[in-house]
Design a protein around this motif. Structure first.
Motif, PDB file in Angstrom:
ATOM      1  N   LEU A 130       0.791  -1.236   0.000  1.00  0.00           N
ATOM      2  CA  LEU A 130       0.000   0.000   0.000  1.00  0.00           C
ATOM      3  C   LEU A 130       0.816   1.277   0.000  1.00  0.00           C
ATOM      4  CD1 LEU A 130      -2.426  -0.745   2.915  1.00  0.00           C
ATOM      5  CD2 LEU A 130      -2.772  -1.076   0.487  1.00  0.00           C
ATOM      6  N   GLY A 131       1.738   1.365   0.959  1.00  0.00           N
ATOM      7  CA  GLY A 131       2.507   2.598   1.138  1.00  0.00           C
ATOM      8  C   GLY A 131       3.259   2.971  -0.134  1.00  0.00           C
ATOM      9  N   ARG A 132       3.823   1.959  -0.799  1.00  0.00           N
ATOM     10  CA  ARG A 132       4.607   2.259  -2.009  1.00  0.00           C
ATOM     11  C   ARG A 132       3.695   2.712  -3.144  1.00  0.00           C
ATOM     12  NH1 ARG A 132       9.786  -1.881  -1.956  1.00  0.00           N
ATOM     13  NH2 ARG A 132       9.951  -1.933   0.312  1.00  0.00           N
ATOM     14  N   LEU A 133       2.433   2.235  -3.157  1.00  0.00           N
ATOM     15  CA  LEU A 133       1.468   2.729  -4.153  1.00  0.00           C
ATOM     16  C   LEU A 133       1.134   4.190  -3.837  1.00  0.00           C
ATOM     17  CD1 LEU A 133      -0.832  -0.408  -4.487  1.00  0.00           C
ATOM     18  CD2 LEU A 133       0.238   0.787  -6.412  1.00  0.00           C
ATOM     19  N   ASP A 134       0.876   4.461  -2.560  1.00  0.00           N
ATOM     20  CA  ASP A 134       0.581   5.853  -2.150  1.00  0.00           C
ATOM     21  C   ASP A 134       1.750   6.774  -2.508  1.00  0.00           C
ATOM     22  OD1 ASP A 134      -1.748   4.826  -1.105  1.00  0.00           O
ATOM     23  OD2 ASP A 134      -1.222   5.123   1.004  1.00  0.00           O
ATOM     24  N   ASP A 135       2.986   6.253  -2.322  1.00  0.00           N
ATOM     25  CA  ASP A 135       4.189   7.063  -2.583  1.00  0.00           C
ATOM     26  C   ASP A 135       4.236   7.591  -4.015  1.00  0.00           C
ATOM     27  OD1 ASP A 135       5.144   6.560  -0.052  1.00  0.00           O
ATOM     28  OD2 ASP A 135       6.591   5.015  -0.664  1.00  0.00           O
ATOM     29  N   ILE A 136       3.657   6.805  -4.969  1.00  0.00           N
ATOM     30  CA  ILE A 136       3.726   7.263  -6.361  1.00  0.00           C
ATOM     31  C   ILE A 136       2.389   7.844  -6.836  1.00  0.00           C
ATOM     32  CG2 ILE A 136       5.664   5.743  -7.030  1.00  0.00           C
ATOM     33  CD1 ILE A 136       3.365   4.064  -8.546  1.00  0.00           C
ATOM     34  N   GLY A 137       1.553   8.208  -5.860  1.00  0.00           N
ATOM     35  CA  GLY A 137       0.314   8.914  -6.200  1.00  0.00           C
ATOM     36  C   GLY A 137      -0.856   8.024  -6.569  1.00  0.00           C
ATOM     37  N   HIS A 138      -0.749   6.701  -6.307  1.00  0.00           N
ATOM     38  CA  HIS A 138      -1.900   5.818  -6.524  1.00  0.00           C
ATOM     39  C   HIS A 138      -2.645   5.661  -5.199  1.00  0.00           C
ATOM     40  CE1 HIS A 138      -0.950   4.243 -10.617  1.00  0.00           C
ATOM     41  NE2 HIS A 138       0.233   4.738 -10.290  1.00  0.00           N
ATOM     42  N   ASP A 139      -3.862   5.114  -5.277  1.00  0.00           N
ATOM     43  CA  ASP A 139      -4.645   4.928  -4.063  1.00  0.00           C
ATOM     44  C   ASP A 139      -4.513   3.466  -3.608  1.00  0.00           C
ATOM     45  OD1 ASP A 139      -6.521   4.668  -2.088  1.00  0.00           O
ATOM     46  OD2 ASP A 139      -8.144   5.639  -3.184  1.00  0.00           O
ATOM     47  N   GLY A 140      -3.549   3.231  -2.725  1.00  0.00           N
ATOM     48  CA  GLY A 140      -3.235   1.877  -2.275  1.00  0.00           C
ATOM     49  C   GLY A 140      -4.444   1.137  -1.716  1.00  0.00           C
TER      50      GLY A 140
END
Ligand code: E4P
Length: 220
Positions: A130-140
């Motif tokens: 999740l966090g790495r998705l959030d890091d690139i602007g996706h909704d984890g």
């Protein structure tokens, strides 16, 4: 939702395990490197502390290398789960291991499509970062929730692990998706147990208790 701890730190694992809330442990090469100790002996020690699945990751890129590492790691203890990144080689290795009944946690999963492939290859667990998705602007959280739905649509039994959790709100949000497992860093687990009203409530109870004792002793 089962709670795993996401660390290779023995003291932290011991402490959280003593709370009676742990169902497993996940590690990765970064977390193991942080401890500065020989990888296999750390995994062995963890398996002796926690009575649940302990994920140990392979570092080979090719199927044969992954299988070799997996066979060695699975000898450490019965509860060692082999963590394999989702690549074409990783899928092939997972298929081979699952047919030998060696359990795999397919890692670095970022999409519904990758999660579907992990399940078809026979992974016992799929770790969604999740966090790495959030890091690139996706909704984890929304991607995790879609994976939960996709698995439910087909009665897929691969357990979904919400990984790369960075803060307590992530935990609450992942619990609402119906995910099977959350693997949580030590610091976040510690924060989960805290609430200012709990601390305030304990102070107040103690204060009132002391007042009562004072009253009783002055009446004697
Ligand atoms: C999960 O299995 C991984 O070890 C971990 O959750 C990765 O978290 P990070 O993205 O904060 O490094």
């Amino acid at each position: 939702m089962k709670i795993f701890i996401d660390t290779a730190n023995i003291e932290h694992i011991r402490e959280i395990n003593s709370w009676g809330i742990l169902s497993g442990v996940t590690t990765n090469p970064t977390l193991c490197a942080r401890e500065g100790r020989e990888f296999r002996s750390v995994i062995k020690e963890i398996t002796e502390i926690v009575d649940g699945p302990i994920s140990a990751e392979v570092v080979s890129f090719d199927k044969e290398g992954m299988l070799k590492e997996a066979h060695e790691l699975s000898k450490i203890a019965e509860n060692v789960i082999i963590k394999i990144p989702i690549t074409p080689e990783g899928l092939a290795a997972t298929k081979a291991l699952s047919s030998e009944r060696i359990q795999v946690n397919m890692t670095l999963v970022f999409s519904v499509n990758q999660a579907l492939l992990a399940a078809r290859a026979g992974a016992s667990y799929a770790s969604i970062f999740l966090g790495r998705l959030d890091d690139i602007g996706h909704d984890g959280i929304s991607i995790l929730s879609d994976i939960v739905t996709a698995y439910e649509n087909y009665g897929i039994t691969t357990e979904i692990i919400a990984a790369s959790i960075r803060h307590p709100m992530h935990v609450t949000e992942v619990a609402l998706t119906g995910v099977d497992i959350a693997t949580i860093p030590y610091k976040v687990i510690k924060t989960m147990a805290k609430h200012p009203l709990t601390d305030k409530g304990i102070d107040r109870f103690l204060e009132d208790w002391n007042k009562l004792n004072k009253l009783i002793s002055t009446k004697k």
